[in-house]
Scaffold this motif. Structure first.
Motif, PDB file in Angstrom:
ATOM      1  N   TYR A 122       0.364 -24.347  -1.667  1.00  0.00           N
ATOM      2  CA  TYR A 122       0.251 -23.311  -0.643  1.00  0.00           C
ATOM      3  C   TYR A 122       1.246 -22.176  -0.907  1.00  0.00           C
ATOM      4  N   PHE A 123       2.516 -22.538  -1.152  1.00  0.00           N
ATOM      5  CA  PHE A 123       3.517 -21.495  -1.387  1.00  0.00           C
ATOM      6  C   PHE A 123       3.263 -20.762  -2.703  1.00  0.00           C
ATOM      7  N   PHE A 124       2.769 -21.486  -3.715  1.00  0.00           N
ATOM      8  CA  PHE A 124       2.423 -20.835  -4.983  1.00  0.00           C
ATOM      9  C   PHE A 124       1.283 -19.842  -4.765  1.00  0.00           C
ATOM     10  N   HIS A 125       0.290 -20.258  -3.980  1.00  0.00           N
ATOM     11  CA  HIS A 125      -0.842 -19.368  -3.689  1.00  0.00           C
ATOM     12  C   HIS A 125      -0.381 -18.128  -2.930  1.00  0.00           C
ATOM     13  N   GLN A 126       0.554 -18.310  -2.002  1.00  0.00           N
ATOM     14  CA  GLN A 126       1.066 -17.158  -1.254  1.00  0.00           C
ATOM     15  C   GLN A 126       1.781 -16.191  -2.180  1.00  0.00           C
ATOM     16  N   ALA A 127       2.570 -16.742  -3.136  1.00  0.00           N
ATOM     17  CA  ALA A 127       3.263 -15.870  -4.095  1.00  0.00           C
ATOM     18  C   ALA A 127       2.265 -15.155  -4.997  1.00  0.00           C
ATOM     19  N   ALA A 128       1.234 -15.891  -5.453  1.00  0.00           N
ATOM     20  CA  ALA A 128       0.223 -15.284  -6.318  1.00  0.00           C
ATOM     21  C   ALA A 128      -0.578 -14.224  -5.564  1.00  0.00           C
ATOM     22  N   ARG A 129      -0.777 -14.466  -4.301  1.00  0.00           N
ATOM     23  CA  ARG A 129      -1.550 -13.529  -3.486  1.00  0.00           C
ATOM     24  C   ARG A 129      -0.851 -12.170  -3.375  1.00  0.00           C
ATOM     25  N   GLN A 130       0.482 -12.208  -3.438  1.00  0.00           N
ATOM     26  CA  GLN A 130       1.222 -10.946  -3.355  1.00  0.00           C
ATOM     27  C   GLN A 130       0.858 -10.015  -4.500  1.00  0.00           C
ATOM     28  N   VAL A 131       0.510 -10.609  -5.673  1.00  0.00           N
ATOM     29  CA  VAL A 131       0.181  -9.790  -6.836  1.00  0.00           C
ATOM     30  C   VAL A 131      -1.095  -9.001  -6.594  1.00  0.00           C
ATOM     31  N   SER A 132      -2.085  -9.647  -5.976  1.00  0.00           N
ATOM     32  CA  SER A 132      -3.357  -8.971  -5.734  1.00  0.00           C
ATOM     33  C   SER A 132      -3.367  -8.200  -4.416  1.00  0.00           C
ATOM     34  N   ALA A 133      -2.491  -8.582  -3.483  1.00  0.00           N
ATOM     35  CA  ALA A 133      -2.502  -7.945  -2.159  1.00  0.00           C
ATOM     36  C   ALA A 133      -1.638  -6.696  -2.092  1.00  0.00           C
ATOM     37  N   HIS A 134      -0.670  -6.584  -3.009  1.00  0.00           N
ATOM     38  CA  HIS A 134       0.255  -5.458  -2.961  1.00  0.00           C
ATOM     39  C   HIS A 134       0.237  -4.702  -4.288  1.00  0.00           C
ATOM     40  N   PRO A 135       0.176  -3.390  -4.243  1.00  0.00           N
ATOM     41  CA  PRO A 135       0.269  -2.608  -5.483  1.00  0.00           C
ATOM     42  C   PRO A 135       1.654  -2.777  -6.111  1.00  0.00           C
ATOM     43  N   PRO A 136       1.785  -2.481  -7.391  1.00  0.00           N
ATOM     44  CA  PRO A 136       3.108  -2.538  -8.018  1.00  0.00           C
ATOM     45  C   PRO A 136       4.013  -1.418  -7.515  1.00  0.00           C
ATOM     46  N   VAL A 137       5.269  -1.482  -7.877  1.00  0.00           N
ATOM     47  CA  VAL A 137       6.193  -0.383  -7.595  1.00  0.00           C
ATOM     48  C   VAL A 137       5.919   0.717  -8.618  1.00  0.00           C
ATOM     49  N   ARG A 138       5.772   1.942  -8.156  1.00  0.00           N
ATOM     50  CA  ARG A 138       5.437   3.049  -9.063  1.00  0.00           C
ATOM     51  C   ARG A 138       6.602   4.025  -9.148  1.00  0.00           C
ATOM     52  N   PHE A 139       7.026   4.295 -10.379  1.00  0.00           N
ATOM     53  CA  PHE A 139       8.102   5.250 -10.664  1.00  0.00           C
ATOM     54  C   PHE A 139       7.475   6.553 -11.165  1.00  0.00           C
ATOM     55  N   ASN A 140       7.667   7.641 -10.419  1.00  0.00           N
ATOM     56  CA  ASN A 140       7.109   8.936 -10.777  1.00  0.00           C
ATOM     57  C   ASN A 140       8.230   9.796 -11.358  1.00  0.00           C
ATOM     58  N   ARG A 141       8.167  10.043 -12.686  1.00  0.00           N
ATOM     59  CA  ARG A 141       9.269  10.758 -13.335  1.00  0.00           C
ATOM     60  C   ARG A 141       9.187  12.258 -13.099  1.00  0.00           C
ATOM     61  N   GLN A 142       8.014  12.785 -12.826  1.00  0.00           N
ATOM     62  CA  GLN A 142       7.901  14.220 -12.587  1.00  0.00           C
ATOM     63  C   GLN A 142       8.459  14.598 -11.217  1.00  0.00           C
ATOM     64  N   ARG A 143       8.267  13.724 -10.244  1.00  0.00           N
ATOM     65  CA  ARG A 143       8.829  13.958  -8.914  1.00  0.00           C
ATOM     66  C   ARG A 143      10.211  13.332  -8.761  1.00  0.00           C
ATOM     67  N   ARG A 144      10.583  12.449  -9.699  1.00  0.00           N
ATOM     68  CA  ARG A 144      11.826  11.687  -9.631  1.00  0.00           C
ATOM     69  C   ARG A 144      11.908  10.937  -8.299  1.00  0.00           C
ATOM     70  N   GLU A 145      10.818  10.201  -8.029  1.00  0.00           N
ATOM     71  CA  GLU A 145      10.715   9.389  -6.823  1.00  0.00           C
ATOM     72  C   GLU A 145      10.074   8.050  -7.177  1.00  0.00           C
ATOM     73  N   VAL A 146      10.264   7.082  -6.291  1.00  0.00           N
ATOM     74  CA  VAL A 146       9.673   5.759  -6.436  1.00  0.00           C
ATOM     75  C   VAL A 146       8.925   5.447  -5.144  1.00  0.00           C
ATOM     76  N   VAL A 147       7.745   4.851  -5.266  1.00  0.00           N
ATOM     77  CA  VAL A 147       6.963   4.516  -4.080  1.00  0.00           C
ATOM     78  C   VAL A 147       6.685   3.016  -4.069  1.00  0.00           C
ATOM     79  N   PHE A 148       6.705   2.434  -2.878  1.00  0.00           N
ATOM     80  CA  PHE A 148       6.295   1.044  -2.715  1.00  0.00           C
ATOM     81  C   PHE A 148       5.559   0.915  -1.392  1.00  0.00           C
ATOM     82  N   VAL A 149       4.638  -0.026  -1.352  1.00  0.00           N
ATOM     83  CA  VAL A 149       3.862  -0.301  -0.141  1.00  0.00           C
ATOM     84  C   VAL A 149       4.310  -1.670   0.366  1.00  0.00           C
ATOM     85  N   PRO A 150       5.064  -1.737   1.471  1.00  0.00           N
ATOM     86  CA  PRO A 150       5.626  -3.013   1.935  1.00  0.00           C
ATOM     87  C   PRO A 150       4.570  -4.075   2.185  1.00  0.00           C
ATOM     88  N   GLN A 151       3.481  -3.729   2.853  1.00  0.00           N
ATOM     89  CA  GLN A 151       2.393  -4.650   3.120  1.00  0.00           C
ATOM     90  C   GLN A 151       1.090  -3.873   3.126  1.00  0.00           C
TER      91      GLN A 151
END
Length: 351
Positions: A122-151
């Motif tokens: 169950y806990f492994f599935h929850q961790a794996a689900r985070q990969v498909s449920a949440h986008p990765p962290v994106r580093f934008n070098r032209q704007r020099r900003e980082v974006v993340f989507v908490p949930q």
């Protein structure tokens, strides 16, 4: 993560030590580390001239699956030998084999083992689900900003690149086999509105690789794609079946046959052999969550004249550090001299 001993947000050069874990901060501000830009995450596969996507790698899930399989197999093996020993002691009261089988296949014991296995799944599935449920962290070098989507469904959070918190830690990992050194790169994205920090923790095999993983991100943000390690067709990703067999051959070449048999073959056999590799491959092949439209617009290339520029403070300190590197110093030597705080000097060596 130890509590900060500083009455402020951390910055590059801060050092903390608590409960046997040592932490050295590399950012903010993200200054050069002097280490080569090397990435076990294979960052060049998810990068262009505008942004870099950073996500959990395959090796993390291979390790999680191997720990789970190994723990269940350890319990089953313990039950096997304990039931045999108990049946041997009672051999005069009932036949050894029938007593052993009735003890070993006791439904109550297997119900408990099954419950433990299902809990871990169950806990492994929850961790794996985070990969498909949440986008990765994106580093934008032209704007020099980082974006993340908490949930999923939540509003994206944007963090200035120079405010990203990065640190490496050295501690101890206690397993059923041994006490081993544990190295991690930790990247923190702080929400300015709430003060909450989203941490990404990336295990590494040694301290240098942890620093080099961060250096690959830093070099991309400051210098572009040319600073990333080149794409190599024969590169093996940690957690894959090919990487497992490479480690097996390396272990065999470096150790005696007896140690190879008991120190590698036995442990890996009882922890699933290559099954965790296939599990991690399945997790990473699952469709990933997409970014909301707002982030896709934010990720579009900008005209050159609209590119954000590094701050004067970062440029000045980066120039100072490069001068220190030219004199033969490493990053920790530079910080020791700059802050002149003998009581807070790091003992880990990132050279």
């Amino acid at each position: 993560m130890p509590d900060s001993k500083y009455e402020r947000l951390p910055h590059a050069g801060d050092f903390e030590k608590e409960s046997g874990t040592e932490v050295v901060y590399l950012s903010p501000k993200p200054v050069p580390t002097g280490m080569p830009a090397v990435s076990s995450r294979q960052l060049h596969r998810n990068t262009n001239e505008t942004f870099l996507d950073f996500a959990v790698g395959q090796g993390n899930f291979e390790f999680m699956a191997r720990i789970g399989i190994g723990a269940i197999m350890f319990i089953v093996t313990l039950l096997f030998f304990f039931s045999a020993f108990a049946s041997y002691l009672r051999r005069n009261a009932e036949p050894f084999l029938s007593g052993w089988l009735s003890f070993f296949f006791n439904p109550v014991l297997w119900f408990i083992i099954g419950a433990i296995a299902l809990t871990y799944i169950y806990f492994f599935h929850q961790a794996a689900r985070q990969v498909s449920a949440h986008p990765p962290v994106r580093f934008n070098r032209q704007r020099r900003e980082v974006v993340f989507v908490p949930q999923k469904g939540h509003k994206p959070r944007y963090v200035p690149w120079e405010d990203v918190i990065a640190c490496v830690s050295v501690g101890k990992l206690i397993t059923q086999y041994a006490v081993m050194p544990e190295y991690k790169l930790m990247i923190g994205l702080r929400d300015a509105g709430t003060g909450n920090v989203l941490w990404s923790v990336i295990p590494s095999s040694n301290l240098s690789l942890a620093v080099s993983e961060w250096e690959a991100i830093r070099a991309y943000m400051e210098e572009g794609m040319s600073a990333l390690p080149p794409d190599q067709s024969d590169e093996l990703e940690e957690g894959s079946v090919e990487f497992f067999h490479l480690c097996r051959r390396s272990y065999r070449a470096d150790h005696s046959f007896l140690r190879y048999t008991w120190g590698f073959l036995t442990i890996q056999f009882f922890s699933g052999w290559t099954i965790p590799c296939y599990i991690s491959g399945w997790v990473n092949r699952r469709p990933k969550a997409g970014f909301p439209k707002e982030v896709l617009e934010w990720s579009r290339p900008l005209p050159t004249e609209q590119h954000a520029l590094p701050s004067e403070a970062l440029l000045e300190e980066s120039a100072e550090i490069r001068k220190a590197f030219a004199k033969g110093q490493n990053l920790l030597d530079y910080f020791k001299v700059k802050f002149s705080e003998p009581a807070n000097e790091p003992t880990v060596d990132a050279s």
